[in-house]
Design a protein around this motif. Structure first.
Motif, mmCIF file in Angstrom:
data_model
loop_
_atom_site.group_PDB
_atom_site.id
_atom_site.type_symbol
_atom_site.label_atom_id
_atom_site.label_comp_id
_atom_site.label_asym_id
_atom_site.label_seq_id
_atom_site.Cartn_x
_atom_site.Cartn_y
_atom_site.Cartn_z
ATOM 1 N N UNK A 70 3.502 -1.533 -43.635
ATOM 2 C CA UNK A 70 2.960 -1.150 -42.325
ATOM 3 C C UNK A 70 1.482 -0.790 -42.401
ATOM 4 N N UNK A 71 0.896 -0.891 -43.589
ATOM 5 C CA UNK A 71 -0.551 -0.743 -43.670
ATOM 6 C C UNK A 71 -1.044 0.543 -44.300
ATOM 7 N N UNK A 211 16.846 -9.818 -41.919
ATOM 8 C CA UNK A 211 16.612 -11.225 -41.630
ATOM 9 C C UNK A 211 17.004 -11.503 -40.179
ATOM 10 N N UNK A 212 16.379 -12.537 -39.592
ATOM 11 C CA UNK A 212 16.528 -12.750 -38.151
ATOM 12 C C UNK A 212 17.992 -12.862 -37.701
ATOM 13 N N UNK A 280 10.659 -10.138 -34.336
ATOM 14 C CA UNK A 280 10.385 -11.029 -35.475
ATOM 15 C C UNK A 280 8.911 -11.458 -35.483
ATOM 16 N N UNK A 281 8.376 -11.825 -34.305
ATOM 17 C CA UNK A 281 6.975 -12.258 -34.261
ATOM 18 C C UNK A 281 6.015 -11.077 -34.341
ATOM 19 N N UNK A 287 6.854 -7.787 -41.943
ATOM 20 C CA UNK A 287 8.069 -8.362 -42.546
ATOM 21 C C UNK A 287 7.726 -9.140 -43.815
ATOM 22 N N UNK A 288 6.645 -9.896 -43.754
ATOM 23 C CA UNK A 288 6.243 -10.663 -44.932
ATOM 24 C C UNK A 288 5.845 -9.746 -46.084
ATOM 25 N N UNK A 289 5.052 -8.745 -45.743
ATOM 26 C CA UNK A 289 4.599 -7.837 -46.794
ATOM 27 C C UNK A 289 5.784 -7.070 -47.380
#
Ligand code: TRP
Length: 328
Positions: A70-71, A211-212, A280-281, A287-289
């Motif tokens: 999340x940064x 996962x979606x 998801x978007x 999600x990728x990180x």
């Protein structure tokens, strides 16, 4: 420079409510260059509830990965795992000896937990003293917490004041920094899939890192919608699907969904699909990180180890000061 410190529970992967209500605001707060920020994963507190070592480690890794995803900038925040700085348990013992048993018995959170949990151990009872040690060990000035933690902060202040008073009744010199709680006024209220506040204990959470397929299933199964026929107009304001969608999208997008629902011909299934996409978007970077960190736990460990080294430096100094005053 004010030192801001907070602890994060490590009871599992953070859910949407945690991300919007706690993680993002905390990361924003840590960006303020006027603050020095300490953030740790309270895995010793977790032992009051979780007795499986593998599970404890897994939870810590999931929580750390989520914050980094999340940064959280670990170059600007001292980010560590509580158990990597065992000095905290020694300080917790000293604090326990300075806090009246009677006052401990008045803790709301212990009452609430002991009514709910099967394993009511002594650690659960002394939890507030470990939390006080978490804070006092690092000379924290401010502690951002939810309202449910205010009593613990009061206990922290009280035990620090008792010790300060013992060592210098004139208060010319304070052994421990007496911290202030920081509560945010406009905490984002994130409803769970049942419309109540999203909370792990209520099984109404959405996992933005899932996962979606799993996420789709959670949205479809957990959110109950009424049987209004597809063609009929629907009220967005009484719907959790819409409420969640509105939290995650722009004003224009939310207004568009509200208009479609009111017009009829737009079903709850459509709205749920839009919600799934918004999650998801909208969180695709996070999600990728997250997936990256979970697949490279050595990177997460390296971050936590660096944080622990920094934390131990401060911890060692405070503890040396306290030991000397106590006569050890
Ligand atoms: N008890 C806090 C909670 O349940 C977590 C926590 C542990 C904490 N130690 C702390 C929070 C120290 C702030 C400071 O959320």
């Amino acid at each position: 420079m004010a030192r801001v410190l907070t602890g994060i529970q490590s009871t599992g992967t953070p859910h949407l409510g945690n991300v919007l209500g706690a993680i993002r605001p905390a990361i924003d707060l840590a960006k303020n260059p006027e603050n020095e920020s300490f953030l740790f994963i309270a895995d010793l507190h977790s032992l009051t509830q979780i007795k499986d070592g593998a599970q404890l480690r897994k939870n810590t890794h999931a929580v750390a990965s989520a914050w980094l995803a999340c940064g959280l900038d670990a170059d600007r925040t001292v980010f560590y795992r509580q158990s990597d700085v065992p000095e905290v348990t020694e300080l917790a013992w000293y604090l326990s000896c300075y806090f009246p048993y009677q006052r401990m018995t008045l803790a709301h959170s212990f009452k609430e937990k002991s009514d709910r949990l099967k394993d009511v151990n002594a650690g659960l009872f002394s939890y507030p003293m470990l939390m006080a040690a978490d804070i006092l060990l690092y000379d924290a000035h401010f502690v951002p917490v939810g309202k449910d933690q205010l009593q613990h902060l009061e206990m922290t202040r009280s035990v620090a004041q008792r010790i300060n008073h013992q060592f210098d009744p004139t208060h010319a010199r304070e052994l421990l920094v007496v911290p202030e709680p920081l509560t945010r006024e406009n905490v984002m209220l994130v409803p769970g899939t049942d419309g109540e506040k999203m909370s792990k204990s209520k099984a109404n959470t959405l996992d933005i890192f899932a996962d979606p397929k799993a996420l789709k299933k959670a949205i479809n199964k957990q959110i109950v919608t009424d049987a209004t026929p597809l063609e009929d107009p629907k009220d967005p304001d009484s719907s959790v699907v819409y409420e969640l969608y509105a939290l995650l999208s722009s004003e224009a997008e939310a207004a568009e969904m509200a208009a479609k629902l009111r017009a009829g011909g737009y079903g709850w299934g459509h709205a749920k699909k839009a919600l799934l996409e918004a999650i998801v978007d909208g969180f695709h970077i996070e999600r990728e990180r997250f997936a990256h960190y979970m697949a490279h736990l050595e990177e997460v460990e390296a971050v936590l180890q660096k944080g622990a080294e920094q934390a131990r430096e401060t911890a060692g100094q405070t503890l040396a000061r306290v030991r000397a005053e106590m006569g050890y």
